[in-house]
Design a protein around this motif. Structure first.
Motif, short mmCIF file in Angstrom:
data_model
loop_
_atom_site.label_atom_id
_atom_site.label_comp_id
_atom_site.label_asym_id
_atom_site.label_seq_id
_atom_site.Cartn_x
_atom_site.Cartn_y
_atom_site.Cartn_z
N GLY A 1 4.81 3.57 -5.13
CA GLY A 1 3.51 3.84 -4.54
C GLY A 1 2.82 2.60 -4.00
O GLY A 1 1.77 2.70 -3.36
N LEU A 2 3.40 1.41 -4.28
CA LEU A 2 2.79 0.17 -3.80
C LEU A 2 3.57 -0.45 -2.65
O LEU A 2 3.22 -1.53 -2.19
CB LEU A 2 2.69 -0.85 -4.94
N ALA A 3 4.62 0.21 -2.19
CA ALA A 3 5.53 -0.41 -1.22
C ALA A 3 4.82 -0.90 0.03
O ALA A 3 5.15 -1.96 0.56
CB ALA A 3 6.63 0.58 -0.84
N GLU A 4 3.84 -0.15 0.51
CA GLU A 4 3.16 -0.54 1.75
C GLU A 4 1.88 -1.33 1.50
O GLU A 4 1.20 -1.70 2.46
CB GLU A 4 2.84 0.72 2.57
N ARG A 5 1.56 -1.59 0.26
CA ARG A 5 0.36 -2.38 -0.05
C ARG A 5 0.53 -3.82 0.43
O ARG A 5 1.61 -4.40 0.32
CB ARG A 5 0.10 -2.38 -1.56
N GLU A 6 -0.54 -4.39 0.93
CA GLU A 6 -0.52 -5.81 1.28
C GLU A 6 -0.53 -6.63 0.00
O GLU A 6 -1.30 -6.35 -0.92
CB GLU A 6 -1.74 -6.16 2.14
#
Length: 522
Positions: free
Chosen positions: A120-125
């Motif tokens: 769920g954090l893959a696209e987080r900066e």
């Protein structure tokens, strides 16, 4: 089979008068979990870097280093190791440099993300992650490359206790479930010491002890390194060393109970400071961008002459931003902020403070730029243990030595208000004791001091008041004994050990006082 073998390793940095490592020899067997500790500047970081050729320091080297298999490393500062914008890109970076095919890279990213709870954090900066999340990402990115040996240089130094517990739990899983050999340097030993299989203690560049944890504790008791040992061991030492050294909180509690203390005794609470108000913030708000969420929300906070107030809280809660507001480096969006004296801030990232090629040049420039007497600065320099480092480049110093140099530059300016962001980062027990004594002297001289820290043991000793920073504001502001005796997670090892014996003892000194003993300083 030895995963790490070091034989008579000596190393001297270019231009240094003395070697950083002196004929160090030890073995770490495959699948072991090793803990490396010692005073700041004893050579821990240098030794770890010598075990990894890609980042080995430049200088004169003798002896042999052998590692069996691939080596990965996690550094102290989470931001220094992250090179990509997003979590997915960071996890892929090392794998792409290994030349793996895209399908294998995707599989490893998915597998590693699931193991470390990064789904769920893959696209987080990466910049939006908390300090604990960044350090977990660093560990995940290194693990994805499937090293046989994992080296970690004080990975918990800049993260809160809850994040540190998560990181240590992951390290234990990597060691126990995957058989990965782990060697970790650390100053905060309370949680990690009972979990390791081998303890490697260093003193002044030399090996002092290499043994199993309980054996090492017994051997180091009542030595110059004993103040660095975890609280259960230090309390056992002061209570007469009955039986084997306790390693866990439960074993430490049994040790205190066996000393026949008077149950229910309490430590008297400190008087409420009544000095002149030097800093007062009311209803302060702040956000970094116009449409971004508020980082600081309706914050009320004050500082008086002759008091030390500490703020604790999770990574990303806004504590560092609050200090920058209090120092005048940021302008509040709204609210009232008044300062009655000159404020100085020790930032969490201290490297931008260093502008010269040597420590001596740093301090000479400090005197010239601020019209300071060299003898006054030199006295502070000596007090902070910087003698002997004059010819070293600031970036070649250990983390603790860099912290002391930054403190020297700050304190030489004689501010009325001191704002310190993680001042014990990288400091060993002896350096913390010196800093504690110095802060108390400054408080007694009328300074107003605010400390943001994850170091509960230090805060319990230094602070008059302590507050929890949560959701952008200060909550639950109490005297230090009240704060730590009522806390479950934000508390000290001494409190956990004595919780069911004494009402509000939160430091080792207080526990021993109520047991009718005095702490041994080593």
């Amino acid at each position: 089979m030895a995963a790490v073998s070091v034989e008579n390793l000596s190393f001297t940095y270019a231009g240094a008068a003395a070697p950083a490592l002196k004929r160090v020899s030890f073995r770490l067997e495959a699948g072991e979990f090793g803990l490396l500790f010692g005073r700041s500047g004893c050579g821990k970081s240098t030794l770890l870097r010598c075990l990894m050729p890609e980042i080995a320091p430049v200088g004169a080297r003798e002896g042999a280093v052998h590692t069996s298999g691939r080596v990965g490393m996690v550094m102290q500062d989470p931001d220094m190791q992250i090179v990509c914008d997003t979590v997915r890109a960071e996890l892929a970076f090392g794998l792409e440099n290994m030349g793996l095919p895209p399908e294998e890279i995707r599989r490893r990213i998915g597998e590693t993300s699931a193991f470390f709870g990064l789904d769920g954090l893959a696209e987080r900066e990466c910049a939006s992650l908390s300090g604990g999340q960044k350090q977990l990402l660093n560990l995940a990115a290194v693990t994805a490359m499937q090293p046989d040996i994992l080296l970690l240089d004080e990975p918990c130094a800049q993260i809160d206790p809850a994040s540190a517990a998560v990181l240590l739990a992951m390290l234990r899983r990597l060691n126990e479930q995957l058989g990965m050999t782990v060697l970790m340097s650390e100053h905060r030993l309370e949680d990690i010491y009972p979990a390791v299989t081998r303890v490697i203690a260093m003193e002044d560049g030399s090996l002092a002890v290499c043994a199993a944890p309980r054996e090492a504790a017994a051997e180091l008791a009542d030595t110059p390194l004993s103040p660095l040992l975890p609280s259960p061991v230090r309390i056992w030492d002061a209570l007469g060393r009955v039986g084997a050294p306790p390693l866990t909180v439960a074993e430490g509690a049994a040790c205190v109970s066996a000393a026949e203390p008077h149950r229910g005794m309490r430590i008297s609470l400190p008087a409420t400071p009544s000095g002149e108000m030097l800093l007062d913030a009311r209803g302060v708000y702040f956000r970094y961008e116009r449409k971004s969420p508020d980082v600081v929300k309706s914050m009320d906070f004050s500082l008086r002459r002759g008091e030390i107030t500490a703020l604790m809280g999770g990574n990303g809660a806004g504590k560092s931003t609050a200090l920058r507001l209090l120092a005048g480096q940021l302008r509040p969006l709204c609210g009232r902020l008044r300062r009655g004296g000159r404020a100085a801030l020790l930032p969490q990232d201290i490297k931008p403070l260093f502008l010269a090629e040597t420590v001596a040049e740093e301090l000479s420039r400090l005197c010239a730029d601020n019209a300071l007497a060299e003898e006054v600065v030199h006295a502070l320099w000596t007090r902070l243990g910087l003698d002997g480092l004059e010819t070293r480049h600031p970036f070649d110093l250990s983390g603790g030595e860099q912290q002391r140099l930054a403190l020297c530059k700050l304190l030489a300016l004689s501010p009325d208000i001191l704002l310190l962001d993680e001042p014990t980062k990288g400091l060993d027990a002896a350096a913390k004791a010196e800093l504690l004594a110095l802060l108390r002297e400054l408080r007694d001289a009328g300074k107003a001091i605010a400390v943001v820290s994850h170091d509960a043991e230090f805060v319990a000793r230094c602070a008059d008041r302590c507050g929890l920073f949560w959701d952008g504001r200060v909550i639950s502001e109490l005297s230090a004994p009240e704060f730590f005796s009522s806390g479950l997670f934000y508390t000290t090892a001494a409190r956990r050990i004595s919780r069911h014996v004494f009402e509000n003892a939160v430091t080792e000194e207080q526990v021993l006082e109520l047991c009718g003993r005095e702490a041994r300083r080593g």
